[in-house]
Design an enzyme around this catalytic site. Sequence first.
Site, short mmCIF file in Angstrom:
data_model
loop_
_atom_site.label_atom_id
_atom_site.label_comp_id
_atom_site.label_asym_id
_atom_site.label_seq_id
_atom_site.Cartn_x
_atom_site.Cartn_y
_atom_site.Cartn_z
N CYS A 77 6.78 8.04 2.62
CA CYS A 77 7.85 8.67 2.50
C CYS A 77 8.86 8.14 1.53
CB CYS A 77 8.43 9.10 3.59
SG CYS A 77 9.93 10.03 3.51
N ILE A 78 9.29 8.76 0.47
CA ILE A 78 10.35 7.87 -0.62
C ILE A 78 11.54 7.70 -0.08
CG2 ILE A 78 10.83 10.08 -1.56
CD1 ILE A 78 10.83 8.46 -4.51
#
Length: 130
Positions: A77-78
């Site tokens: 997840c960025i």
Amino acid sequence: MKFAIALFAPPHAPSSRRALRFAEAALAGGHEIVRLFFYQDSVHLASSLTVSAQDELDLPAAWRTFVSEHRLDGVVCIAAALRRGVLNDEEAQRYARASHNLEAPWELSGLGQLHEAAQEADRLICFGGD
């Protein structure tokens, strides 16, 4: 059966190891893993700078090897990664940071990838989290 696996716990948590063992067993049993999604503190599992104690399983290395050997879709997840200092080369340049610590086989992406994986899979299995 098709599984999507989401991890939430940090590298030292027992659920991080259980997730790896589950994923190994799933593939050994002839099942498919459509995506591994690392969220919250589990993004540290994708960092190439994490060093485990000598008497412990090096979970970041074990995950990296597992994802690479089985050519799995390992998504980090960025938003969670950036908050925790886990950056690929592109994000390090974008935010003018001196270096990066996220490399192949990992890919940075958003929560939409978790949603998509849940739609493609027969089961979404989650490990860790609050």
